[in-house]
Every structure is written in C-alpha cells, then in structure tokens.
Enzyme design. Structure first.
Site, PDB file in Angstrom:
ATOM      1  N   PRO A  13     103.162  15.471  26.909  1.00 23.71           N
ATOM      2  CA  PRO A  13     104.651  15.247  27.490  1.00 23.71           C
ATOM      3  C   PRO A  13     105.052  14.670  28.067  1.00 23.71           C
ATOM      4  O   PRO A  13     103.730  14.466  29.018  1.00 23.71           O
ATOM      5  CB  PRO A  13     104.907  17.483  27.898  1.00 23.71           C
ATOM      6  CG  PRO A  13     103.296  17.412  28.224  1.00 23.71           C
ATOM      7  CD  PRO A  13     102.400  17.063  26.818  1.00 23.71           C
ATOM      8  N   ASN A  14     106.030  14.480  27.910  1.00 22.44           N
ATOM      9  CA  ASN A  14     106.318  13.157  28.951  1.00 22.44           C
ATOM     10  C   ASN A  14     106.576  11.957  28.479  1.00 22.44           C
ATOM     11  O   ASN A  14     107.077  10.600  28.825  1.00 22.44           O
ATOM     12  CB  ASN A  14     106.499  13.961  30.638  1.00 22.44           C
ATOM     13  CG  ASN A  14     107.424  14.576  31.182  1.00 22.44           C
ATOM     14  OD1 ASN A  14     108.324  14.997  30.911  1.00 22.44           O
ATOM     15  ND2 ASN A  14     105.854  15.731  31.658  1.00 22.44           N
ATOM     16  N   ARG A  21     110.164   6.151  32.929  1.00 26.27           N
ATOM     17  CA  ARG A  21     109.658   7.232  33.562  1.00 26.27           C
ATOM     18  C   ARG A  21     108.025   6.585  34.440  1.00 26.27           C
ATOM     19  O   ARG A  21     107.470   5.872  34.308  1.00 26.27           O
ATOM     20  CB  ARG A  21     108.001   7.848  31.701  1.00 26.27           C
ATOM     21  CG  ARG A  21     107.440   8.591  32.982  1.00 26.27           C
ATOM     22  CD  ARG A  21     106.721   9.390  32.305  1.00 26.27           C
ATOM     23  NE  ARG A  21     105.989  10.232  32.951  1.00 26.27           N
ATOM     24  CZ  ARG A  21     104.505  11.140  32.927  1.00 26.27           C
ATOM     25  NH1 ARG A  21     104.079  10.738  31.582  1.00 26.27           N
ATOM     26  NH2 ARG A  21     104.014  12.428  32.923  1.00 26.27           N
ATOM     27  N   TYR A  26     102.970   3.671  34.272  1.00 26.73           N
ATOM     28  CA  TYR A  26     102.541   3.727  33.204  1.00 26.73           C
ATOM     29  C   TYR A  26     103.175   2.688  32.813  1.00 26.73           C
ATOM     30  O   TYR A  26     103.105   2.517  31.190  1.00 26.73           O
ATOM     31  CB  TYR A  26     103.392   4.952  33.149  1.00 26.73           C
ATOM     32  CG  TYR A  26     103.107   6.435  33.066  1.00 26.73           C
ATOM     33  CD1 TYR A  26     102.121   6.890  32.752  1.00 26.73           C
ATOM     34  CD2 TYR A  26     104.077   7.046  34.725  1.00 26.73           C
ATOM     35  CE1 TYR A  26     101.206   7.913  33.465  1.00 26.73           C
ATOM     36  CE2 TYR A  26     103.311   8.088  34.658  1.00 26.73           C
ATOM     37  CZ  TYR A  26     102.156   8.880  34.304  1.00 26.73           C
ATOM     38  OH  TYR A  26     101.512  10.229  34.927  1.00 26.73           O
ATOM     39  N   ASN A  77      96.425  11.500  23.616  1.00 27.06           N
ATOM     40  CA  ASN A  77      96.973  11.777  25.725  1.00 27.06           C
ATOM     41  C   ASN A  77      97.412  12.781  25.641  1.00 27.06           C
ATOM     42  O   ASN A  77      98.856  13.269  25.112  1.00 27.06           O
ATOM     43  CB  ASN A  77      97.831   9.621  25.482  1.00 27.06           C
ATOM     44  CG  ASN A  77      98.302   9.729  26.882  1.00 27.06           C
ATOM     45  OD1 ASN A  77      97.696  10.907  27.492  1.00 27.06           O
ATOM     46  ND2 ASN A  77      98.601   8.952  27.449  1.00 27.06           N
ATOM     47  N   ALA A  80      99.802  15.519  30.742  1.00 33.17           N
ATOM     48  CA  ALA A  80      99.601  16.552  31.920  1.00 33.17           C
ATOM     49  C   ALA A  80      99.337  17.750  31.710  1.00 33.17           C
ATOM     50  O   ALA A  80      98.498  18.713  32.262  1.00 33.17           O
ATOM     51  CB  ALA A  80     101.252  17.093  32.002  1.00 33.17           C
ATOM     52  N   HIS A  83      95.242  18.085  31.647  1.00 27.12           N
ATOM     53  CA  HIS A  83      94.674  19.066  33.055  1.00 27.12           C
ATOM     54  C   HIS A  83      94.566  20.390  33.163  1.00 27.12           C
ATOM     55  O   HIS A  83      94.007  21.263  34.422  1.00 27.12           O
ATOM     56  CB  HIS A  83      95.465  18.461  34.493  1.00 27.12           C
ATOM     57  CG  HIS A  83      95.375  16.591  34.316  1.00 27.12           C
ATOM     58  ND1 HIS A  83      94.373  16.376  34.262  1.00 27.12           N
ATOM     59  CD2 HIS A  83      96.030  15.939  33.895  1.00 27.12           C
ATOM     60  CE1 HIS A  83      94.531  15.027  34.350  1.00 27.12           C
ATOM     61  NE2 HIS A  83      96.016  14.924  34.418  1.00 27.12           N
ATOM     62  N   ASP A  90      90.293  24.112  22.676  1.00 28.64           N
ATOM     63  CA  ASP A  90      90.041  24.567  22.595  1.00 28.64           C
ATOM     64  C   ASP A  90      90.430  24.426  20.471  1.00 28.64           C
ATOM     65  O   ASP A  90      89.725  24.654  19.560  1.00 28.64           O
ATOM     66  CB  ASP A  90      90.552  25.840  22.409  1.00 28.64           C
ATOM     67  CG  ASP A  90      90.191  26.797  22.954  1.00 28.64           C
ATOM     68  OD1 ASP A  90      88.640  26.559  23.697  1.00 28.64           O
ATOM     69  OD2 ASP A  90      90.179  27.976  23.799  1.00 28.64           O
ATOM     70  N   GLU A 101      90.156  10.159  23.967  1.00 24.44           N
ATOM     71  CA  GLU A 101      90.976  10.245  24.582  1.00 24.44           C
ATOM     72  C   GLU A 101      91.361   9.711  26.040  1.00 24.44           C
ATOM     73  O   GLU A 101      90.858   8.429  26.302  1.00 24.44           O
ATOM     74  CB  GLU A 101      90.145  12.135  25.544  1.00 24.44           C
ATOM     75  CG  GLU A 101      91.411  11.841  27.068  1.00 24.44           C
ATOM     76  CD  GLU A 101      90.556  12.595  27.153  1.00 24.44           C
ATOM     77  OE1 GLU A 101      89.882  13.645  27.784  1.00 24.44           O
ATOM     78  OE2 GLU A 101      91.352  12.991  28.696  1.00 24.44           O
ATOM     79  N   HIS A 103      94.505   7.428  28.504  1.00 22.06           N
ATOM     80  CA  HIS A 103      95.173   7.626  29.731  1.00 22.06           C
ATOM     81  C   HIS A 103      95.747   6.088  29.814  1.00 22.06           C
ATOM     82  O   HIS A 103      95.188   5.239  30.215  1.00 22.06           O
ATOM     83  CB  HIS A 103      95.097   8.369  31.224  1.00 22.06           C
ATOM     84  CG  HIS A 103      93.985   9.973  30.089  1.00 22.06           C
ATOM     85  ND1 HIS A 103      95.383  10.976  29.952  1.00 22.06           N
ATOM     86  CD2 HIS A 103      92.672  10.406  30.558  1.00 22.06           C
ATOM     87  CE1 HIS A 103      94.688  11.813  30.141  1.00 22.06           C
ATOM     88  NE2 HIS A 103      93.400  11.807  29.853  1.00 22.06           N
ATOM     89  N   SER A 105      97.482   5.485  32.515  1.00 25.49           N
ATOM     90  CA  SER A 105      96.797   5.426  34.257  1.00 25.49           C
ATOM     91  C   SER A 105      95.497   5.769  33.602  1.00 25.49           C
ATOM     92  O   SER A 105      94.608   6.750  33.418  1.00 25.49           O
ATOM     93  CB  SER A 105      97.604   6.239  34.819  1.00 25.49           C
ATOM     94  OG  SER A 105      97.439   7.546  35.125  1.00 25.49           O
ATOM     95  N   ARG A 110      93.781   9.045  41.026  1.00 22.24           N
ATOM     96  CA  ARG A 110      95.022   9.291  40.806  1.00 22.24           C
ATOM     97  C   ARG A 110      95.123  10.296  42.206  1.00 22.24           C
ATOM     98  O   ARG A 110      94.082  10.691  43.136  1.00 22.24           O
ATOM     99  CB  ARG A 110      96.246   9.497  40.147  1.00 22.24           C
ATOM    100  CG  ARG A 110      96.298   8.020  39.623  1.00 22.24           C
ATOM    101  CD  ARG A 110      97.409   7.962  38.059  1.00 22.24           C
ATOM    102  NE  ARG A 110      98.536   8.648  39.061  1.00 22.24           N
ATOM    103  CZ  ARG A 110      99.366   9.237  38.066  1.00 22.24           C
ATOM    104  NH1 ARG A 110      99.175   9.340  36.769  1.00 22.24           N
ATOM    105  NH2 ARG A 110     100.171  10.041  37.891  1.00 22.24           N
ATOM    106  N   ARG A 114      94.572  14.870  38.883  1.00 16.09           N
ATOM    107  CA  ARG A 114      94.201  14.490  37.793  1.00 16.09           C
ATOM    108  C   ARG A 114      92.590  13.982  37.611  1.00 16.09           C
ATOM    109  O   ARG A 114      92.367  13.710  35.885  1.00 16.09           O
ATOM    110  CB  ARG A 114      95.099  13.566  36.960  1.00 16.09           C
ATOM    111  CG  ARG A 114      96.251  13.020  37.792  1.00 16.09           C
ATOM    112  CD  ARG A 114      96.941  12.185  37.725  1.00 16.09           C
ATOM    113  NE  ARG A 114      98.631  12.317  39.037  1.00 16.09           N
ATOM    114  CZ  ARG A 114     100.021  13.073  37.708  1.00 16.09           C
ATOM    115  NH1 ARG A 114      99.949  13.551  36.524  1.00 16.09           N
ATOM    116  NH2 ARG A 114     100.995  13.337  38.338  1.00 16.09           N
TER     117      ARG A 114
END
Ligand code: DQA
Length: 149
Positions: A13-14, A21, A26, A77, A80, A83, A90, A101, A103, A105, A110, A114
């Site tokens: 998301p986002n 953003r 980012y 990625n 949110a 977390h 699952d 994985e 990210h 940032s 942070r 996170r």
C-alpha cells in the site's frame, strides 16, 4: 533450471504514490521508474517478471497464492503490511518460494513499530535503506539463487 525463471514483484500500500510521497524518506523515483528498472534487471538475468501493486491486503494475498506453480521467487515490499499482516506472512509461508523483502527506507532507523516485520523470518534476504536499487539487488540475489539451486 531449464525453463525461464519467473519472479513475482509485489508492492504494498501507498507505493503507488512514490515520487510525491514523503520524498525526503522515499526519494523521487516513481513506481513506474522502479518497475522499469526491475524489468531491465530481470532481462539482464534472462528472468521474466510479473509486477503487482495493491493497496488491499486480500489482493496481495491472492497475488501471492497465484504465484504458486507460476513463479520461482518473490520480491516483496509489503510497505505498512510488513508490520501488521499475519495474512501476508501466512500466504508467503504457504507458497514457500524463495523470497526477498525490500524496503526503500532503512526501517530500523525510523519509528520503533517499523522495526518488526512479519515477513523477515521467511526471507532469504532483507534489503532496507538502499532506495530503488534495493529491488535490483533483490533480483540479482534471486537470479543467483535460482541459478545455483
Ligand atoms: C516501506 C517502509 C514501511 O514502514 C512503510 O510503511 C512503507 C514503505 C519502505 O519501502 O521503506 O510504506 O516499506
């Protein structure tokens, strides 16, 4: 491996808002820029990619489930959902594909919330803080892994 390997690249998301953003965190690359870079890196390795972005947890779960029997590895990625989402973790555990994985940032520098990831224990590698290049490193890693296993 005889057939062309295929990677699923998943953006949570986002991440559709990248470019505008919180650029101080980012950066200014858009998701299209990142996806173009992913396609280039994958092509250099002779690997195919499917790329999905969703703001919806269930859609991400369905994309992961659909990777079973189609993809050979996943770059995610989870944004949110990293977390918060037991459902995404699952699904990743259920398909059992090699996983990186990513990210943009450095999540460890942070807010405290996170620092915990439901996905990291399942991942072959975790790349945080390298910006868009993190996706390139992730594809390099999976391509290498798939060549040697
Ligand atoms: C992110 C870090 C997450 O904590 C955040 O919720 C995101 C993006 C990153 O790429 O740095 O949306 O996954």
């Amino acid at each position: 491996m005889t057939e062309t390997a295929r990677l699923l690249i998943l953006h949570g998301p986002n991440l559709n808002l990248l470019g505008t953003r919180e650029p101080g965190i980012y950066g200014t690359s858009t998701l299209d820029d990142i996806n173009a870079q992913c396609r280039t890196t994958a092509a250099e390795h002779g690997v195919e990619v499917d790329i999905v972005q969703s703001n919806h947890e269930g859609e991400l779960v369905e994309a992961i489930q659909a990777a079973a029997g189609r993809a050979d590895g996943v770059v995610i990625n989870p944004a949110a959902y990293t977390h918060t989402s037991v459902a995404i973790a699952d699904a990743l555990a259920a398909v059992g594909l090699p996983l990186v994985e990513v990210h943009l940032s450095n999540v460890h520098a942070r807010e405290d919330f996170r620092r915990h990831s439901y996905v990291s224990p399942l991942a072959s590698a975790v790349i945080a803080g390298a910006g868009p290049a993190g996706y390139r490193y992730a594809i390099d890693h999976l391509a290498h892994l798939l060549r040697t296993t």
